[in-house]
Design a protein around this motif. Sequence first.
Motif, PDB file in Angstrom:
ATOM      1  N   SER A 124      14.061  -0.106   9.808  1.00  0.00           N
ATOM      2  CA  SER A 124      14.778   1.122  10.139  1.00  0.00           C
ATOM      3  C   SER A 124      14.065   2.343   9.561  1.00  0.00           C
ATOM      4  N   GLN A 125      13.657   2.243   8.308  1.00  0.00           N
ATOM      5  CA  GLN A 125      12.949   3.356   7.666  1.00  0.00           C
ATOM      6  C   GLN A 125      11.605   3.603   8.340  1.00  0.00           C
ATOM      7  N   TYR A 126      10.920   2.525   8.726  1.00  0.00           N
ATOM      8  CA  TYR A 126       9.631   2.644   9.403  1.00  0.00           C
ATOM      9  C   TYR A 126       9.796   3.367  10.741  1.00  0.00           C
ATOM     10  N   VAL A 127      10.800   2.958  11.510  1.00  0.00           N
ATOM     11  CA  VAL A 127      11.050   3.592  12.808  1.00  0.00           C
ATOM     12  C   VAL A 127      11.361   5.076  12.619  1.00  0.00           C
ATOM     13  N   GLU A 128      12.144   5.383  11.613  1.00  0.00           N
ATOM     14  CA  GLU A 128      12.485   6.777  11.338  1.00  0.00           C
ATOM     15  C   GLU A 128      11.245   7.596  10.970  1.00  0.00           C
ATOM     16  N   ALA A 129      10.374   7.028  10.145  1.00  0.00           N
ATOM     17  CA  ALA A 129       9.154   7.735   9.739  1.00  0.00           C
ATOM     18  C   ALA A 129       8.213   7.941  10.917  1.00  0.00           C
ATOM     19  N   VAL A 130       8.045   6.912  11.737  1.00  0.00           N
ATOM     20  CA  VAL A 130       7.172   7.029  12.910  1.00  0.00           C
ATOM     21  C   VAL A 130       7.740   8.047  13.882  1.00  0.00           C
ATOM     22  N   SER A 131       9.031   8.012  14.076  1.00  0.00           N
ATOM     23  CA  SER A 131       9.677   8.971  14.969  1.00  0.00           C
ATOM     24  C   SER A 131       9.445  10.404  14.489  1.00  0.00           C
ATOM     25  N   SER A 132       9.563  10.628  13.201  1.00  0.00           N
ATOM     26  CA  SER A 132       9.333  11.961  12.643  1.00  0.00           C
ATOM     27  C   SER A 132       7.885  12.395  12.830  1.00  0.00           C
ATOM     28  N   ALA A 133       6.954  11.461  12.616  1.00  0.00           N
ATOM     29  CA  ALA A 133       5.529  11.786  12.789  1.00  0.00           C
ATOM     30  C   ALA A 133       5.223  12.126  14.240  1.00  0.00           C
ATOM     31  N   LEU A 134       5.764  11.349  15.162  1.00  0.00           N
ATOM     32  CA  LEU A 134       5.532  11.618  16.580  1.00  0.00           C
ATOM     33  C   LEU A 134       6.155  12.946  17.000  1.00  0.00           C
ATOM     34  N   GLN A 135       7.324  13.235  16.472  1.00  0.00           N
ATOM     35  CA  GLN A 135       7.968  14.506  16.792  1.00  0.00           C
ATOM     36  C   GLN A 135       7.127  15.674  16.271  1.00  0.00           C
ATOM     37  N   ALA A 136       6.597  15.546  15.073  1.00  0.00           N
ATOM     38  CA  ALA A 136       5.758  16.616  14.508  1.00  0.00           C
ATOM     39  C   ALA A 136       4.492  16.800  15.336  1.00  0.00           C
ATOM     40  N   MET A 137       3.890  15.681  15.767  1.00  0.00           N
ATOM     41  CA  MET A 137       2.691  15.795  16.611  1.00  0.00           C
ATOM     42  C   MET A 137       3.026  16.456  17.934  1.00  0.00           C
ATOM     43  N   HIS A 138       4.161  16.095  18.508  1.00  0.00           N
ATOM     44  CA  HIS A 138       4.572  16.694  19.779  1.00  0.00           C
ATOM     45  C   HIS A 138       4.754  18.200  19.623  1.00  0.00           C
ATOM     46  N   GLN A 139       5.411  18.597  18.552  1.00  0.00           N
ATOM     47  CA  GLN A 139       5.615  20.027  18.322  1.00  0.00           C
ATOM     48  C   GLN A 139       4.286  20.753  18.120  1.00  0.00           C
ATOM     49  N   ALA A 140       3.355  20.105  17.420  1.00  0.00           N
ATOM     50  CA  ALA A 140       2.037  20.720  17.210  1.00  0.00           C
ATOM     51  C   ALA A 140       1.292  20.871  18.535  1.00  0.00           C
TER      52      ALA A 140
END
Length: 92
Positions: free
Chosen positions: A65-81
């Motif tokens: 669960s924590q891994y999925v949350e971290a990956v999701s946050s990283a992907l969201q940050a990349m998308h925003q960038a």
Amino acid sequence: MAMDAAQLQTQLQQQDLDIAALQRQMTEYQQKIQELVAEIEAAEKDGHVSIDKMMQLQMQMSLMSQYVEAVSSALQAMHQAMMSMARAIKGQ
């Protein structure tokens, strides 16, 4: 300051994210959880459910669960960038 396509490509290459590695890690978590569930189900048939196995299962599910949350946050940050860089190219 607007970017051209070459500058955008350079920026994207610097933000390298290995999606295959993320998928492999997720698969490893899933396999471990499935193994623990199978062990618990087998033990339940014998009438001996191990608290240790149940705690391991809970820990693995929490880690996943924590891994999925971290990956999701990283992907969201990349998308925003990327969106920000695309806007910069358009000159908005």
